[in-house]
Enzyme design. Structure first.
Site, PDB file in Angstrom:
ATOM      1  N   ASN A  48       2.845  -6.493  13.646  1.00 27.66           N
ATOM      2  CA  ASN A  48       2.388  -5.123  13.885  1.00 27.66           C
ATOM      3  C   ASN A  48       2.733  -4.740  15.316  1.00 27.66           C
ATOM      4  O   ASN A  48       2.719  -5.587  16.201  1.00 27.66           O
ATOM      5  CB  ASN A  48       0.870  -5.013  13.656  1.00 27.66           C
ATOM      6  CG  ASN A  48       0.431  -3.577  13.430  1.00 27.66           C
ATOM      7  OD1 ASN A  48       0.698  -2.694  14.233  1.00 27.66           O
ATOM      8  ND2 ASN A  48      -0.237  -3.343  12.309  1.00 27.66           N
ATOM      9  N   CYS A 101       3.326  18.888 -18.906  1.00 30.11           N
ATOM     10  CA  CYS A 101       3.655  17.912 -19.957  1.00 30.11           C
ATOM     11  C   CYS A 101       4.028  18.671 -21.230  1.00 30.11           C
ATOM     12  O   CYS A 101       3.641  19.835 -21.405  1.00 30.11           O
ATOM     13  CB  CYS A 101       2.418  17.063 -20.197  1.00 30.11           C
ATOM     14  SG  CYS A 101       2.605  15.810 -21.475  1.00 30.11           S
ATOM     15  N   HIS A 158      -1.706   1.325  -4.203  1.00 30.16           N
ATOM     16  CA  HIS A 158      -2.071   2.746  -4.123  1.00 30.16           C
ATOM     17  C   HIS A 158      -1.195   3.620  -5.002  1.00 30.16           C
ATOM     18  O   HIS A 158      -1.113   4.830  -4.807  1.00 30.16           O
ATOM     19  CB  HIS A 158      -2.033   3.212  -2.662  1.00 30.16           C
ATOM     20  CG  HIS A 158      -3.044   2.507  -1.799  1.00 30.16           C
ATOM     21  ND1 HIS A 158      -3.034   2.518  -0.431  1.00 30.16           N
ATOM     22  CD2 HIS A 158      -4.125   1.751  -2.141  1.00 30.16           C
ATOM     23  CE1 HIS A 158      -4.050   1.803   0.037  1.00 30.16           C
ATOM     24  NE2 HIS A 158      -4.720   1.314  -0.980  1.00 30.16           N
ATOM     25  N   GLN A 201       0.847  -1.198   0.000  1.00 26.55           N
ATOM     26  CA  GLN A 201       0.000   0.000   0.000  1.00 26.55           C
ATOM     27  C   GLN A 201       0.878   1.241   0.000  1.00 26.55           C
ATOM     28  O   GLN A 201       0.384   2.360  -0.061  1.00 26.55           O
ATOM     29  CB  GLN A 201      -0.891   0.014   1.251  1.00 26.55           C
ATOM     30  CG  GLN A 201      -1.829  -1.169   1.335  1.00 26.55           C
ATOM     31  CD  GLN A 201      -2.442  -1.299   2.723  1.00 26.55           C
ATOM     32  OE1 GLN A 201      -3.436  -0.675   3.041  1.00 26.55           O
ATOM     33  NE2 GLN A 201      -1.828  -2.116   3.555  1.00 26.55           N
ATOM     34  N   GLN A 250       0.881  -3.001  17.092  1.00 24.49           N
ATOM     35  CA  GLN A 250      -0.385  -2.974  17.838  1.00 24.49           C
ATOM     36  C   GLN A 250      -1.326  -4.034  17.293  1.00 24.49           C
ATOM     37  O   GLN A 250      -1.195  -4.431  16.133  1.00 24.49           O
ATOM     38  CB  GLN A 250      -1.063  -1.609  17.642  1.00 24.49           C
ATOM     39  CG  GLN A 250      -0.282  -0.471  18.241  1.00 24.49           C
ATOM     40  CD  GLN A 250      -0.886   0.871  17.889  1.00 24.49           C
ATOM     41  OE1 GLN A 250      -1.816   0.963  17.091  1.00 24.49           O
ATOM     42  NE2 GLN A 250      -0.339   1.907  18.490  1.00 24.49           N
TER      43      GLN A 250
HETATM   44  N1  APR Z   1       6.648  -2.452  12.665  1.00 21.09           N
HETATM   45  C1  APR Z   1       5.407  -3.024  12.575  1.00 21.09           C
HETATM   46  N2  APR Z   1       4.273  -2.303  12.567  1.00 21.09           N
HETATM   47  C2  APR Z   1       4.368  -0.973  12.668  1.00 21.09           C
HETATM   48  C3  APR Z   1       5.613  -0.305  12.774  1.00 21.09           C
HETATM   49  C4  APR Z   1       6.799  -1.114  12.774  1.00 21.09           C
HETATM   50  N3  APR Z   1       8.021  -0.589  12.855  1.00 21.09           N
HETATM   51  N4  APR Z   1       5.375   1.025  12.863  1.00 21.09           N
HETATM   52  C5  APR Z   1       4.041   1.186  12.791  1.00 21.09           C
HETATM   53  N5  APR Z   1       3.418  -0.016  12.680  1.00 21.09           N
HETATM   54  C6  APR Z   1       1.997  -0.305  12.477  1.00 21.09           C
HETATM   55  C7  APR Z   1       1.032   0.540  13.257  1.00 21.09           C
HETATM   56  O1  APR Z   1       0.721  -0.069  14.512  1.00 21.09           O
HETATM   57  C8  APR Z   1      -0.192   0.579  12.334  1.00 21.09           C
HETATM   58  O2  APR Z   1      -1.081  -0.492  12.608  1.00 21.09           O
HETATM   59  O3  APR Z   1       1.753  -0.001  11.117  1.00 21.09           O
HETATM   60  C9  APR Z   1       0.394   0.349  10.942  1.00 21.09           C
HETATM   61  C10 APR Z   1       0.333   1.564  10.020  1.00 21.09           C
HETATM   62  O4  APR Z   1      -1.016   1.832   9.773  1.00 21.09           O
HETATM   63  P1  APR Z   1      -1.496   3.014   8.794  1.00 21.09           P
HETATM   64  O5  APR Z   1      -0.724   4.275   9.136  1.00 21.09           O
HETATM   65  O6  APR Z   1      -2.971   3.051   8.843  1.00 21.09           O
HETATM   66  O7  APR Z   1      -0.944   2.556   7.383  1.00 21.09           O
HETATM   67  P2  APR Z   1      -1.587   1.607   6.289  1.00 21.09           P
HETATM   68  O8  APR Z   1      -2.264   0.440   6.909  1.00 21.09           O
HETATM   69  O9  APR Z   1      -0.520   1.379   5.284  1.00 21.09           O
HETATM   70  O10 APR Z   1      -2.687   2.569   5.665  1.00 21.09           O
HETATM   71  C11 APR Z   1      -3.359   2.190   4.505  1.00 21.09           C
HETATM   72  O11 APR Z   1      -4.324   4.390   4.264  1.00 21.09           O
HETATM   73  O12 APR Z   1      -3.439   6.504   4.702  1.00 21.09           O
HETATM   74  C12 APR Z   1      -3.975   5.666   3.704  1.00 21.09           C
HETATM   75  O13 APR Z   1      -3.505   5.323   1.416  1.00 21.09           O
HETATM   76  C13 APR Z   1      -2.890   5.412   2.683  1.00 21.09           C
HETATM   77  O14 APR Z   1      -1.819   3.388   1.949  1.00 21.09           O
HETATM   78  C14 APR Z   1      -2.355   4.046   3.068  1.00 21.09           C
HETATM   79  C15 APR Z   1      -3.605   3.359   3.594  1.00 21.09           C
END
Ligand code: APR
Length: 251
Positions: free
Chosen positions: A219, A154, A125, A107, A221
């Protein structure tokens, strides 16, 4: 016994004919890449996602939106892939050399997987690093310094926009189909550093669970999927993936 010491986890890696990986912003966090919302600081703190990440916002104020995305493009170029990215590239190389299948779905729009050596990445994405003309559709890789005109133009005179998927836009159908097809065929599915709340990406985990793949979550969390997956590891991807991949490839 914590999940990471479970011998069945390493066995699942060694026995899988097809490993499919879904990554999110958490995988790039240890490289210093701010998530979309975290990046709304300083001069950008008075904006919200809807001011910057929709086709309507670009139509209304292409200068503002293109400045925002070009700043993010330049910031990601100043960051380096971390141990998690490198481990996934190593896993792909090791599996493919042994005639096994590996699919990486992300993503993330930062291209750090590719810079670490991953190939054929399915970018759900899109990416900050390809910009395309809204007039003629010509797309170009952008790996140089910051643009000097906003929006960049462009040769046909049209405005150029970042190749990311904005709110309200559909994902690329070919990329999504390839990702869903891989999730359906996975023996082992890894969901890494994603909050798993944004669809259709999070739905790929349901596809893998429905197809009876073994699923590993890493993750910091818990997520809505933590109780449904086979192994849920509370760890940093940059720390746990190098260890797991070493074990997986040592067999
Ligand atoms: N290791 C493991 N997990 C981690 C770490 C790490 N070092 N740092 C953060 N996290 C976890 C957080 O706990 C959280 O659950 O990564 C997750 C990040 O979540 P989001 O910020 O919501 O990212 P993502 O799931 O990629 O979001 C999806 O949403 O913002 C839009 O389009 C954007 O592609 C993105 C989509």
């Amino acid at each position: 016994m914590t999940a990471i010491n479970d011998p069945a986890l390493i066995e699942a890696f060694r026995g899988a004919g097809h490993v499919v990986v879904l990554t999110g912003a958490g995988v790039s966090a240890e490289s210093g890449i701010a998530t979309f919302r975290d990046a709304l600081t300083g001069l950008w703190s008075r904006f919200n996602a809807e001011d910057l990440a929709t086709p309507e916002a670009f139509d209304r104020d292409p200068e503002l939106v293109s400045r925002w995305y070009d700043e993010r493009r330049c910031k990601t170029m100043a960051c380096e892939p971390n141990g998690g990215h490198v481990a996934l590239a190593r896993l792909q190389a090791g599996m493919e050399a042994a005639g096994r299948k590996f699919t990486l779905i992300t993503q993330n729009v930062d291209r750090l997987h590719q810079r670490a050596g991953s190939r054929d990445v399915l970018e759900l994405h899109g990416t900050l690093h390809v910009w395309r003309c809204v007039g003629c559709g010509e797309a170009k890789l952008e790996s140089g310094p910051a643009f000097t005109e906003f929006p960049p133009k462009c040769s046909c005179g049209g405005n150029r926009r970042p190749g990311v998927v904005w709110f309200g836009e559909n994902l690329d159908g070919g990329v999504l189909n390839a990702a869903a097809d891989a999730a359906q065929r996975a023996d082992l599915f890894l969901t890494l550093g994603t909050s798993s709340v944004v669809h259709p990406a999070a739905g790929l985990i349901d596809v893998a669970l429905g197809a009876k793949a073994k699923v590993v979550e890493v993750n910091l969390q818990p997520t809505a999927y933590s109780k449904r997956v086979t192994w849920s590891l509370r760890a940093k991807t940059g720390e746990v993936l190098p260890w797991l991949v070493d074990k997986a490839l040592a067999g």
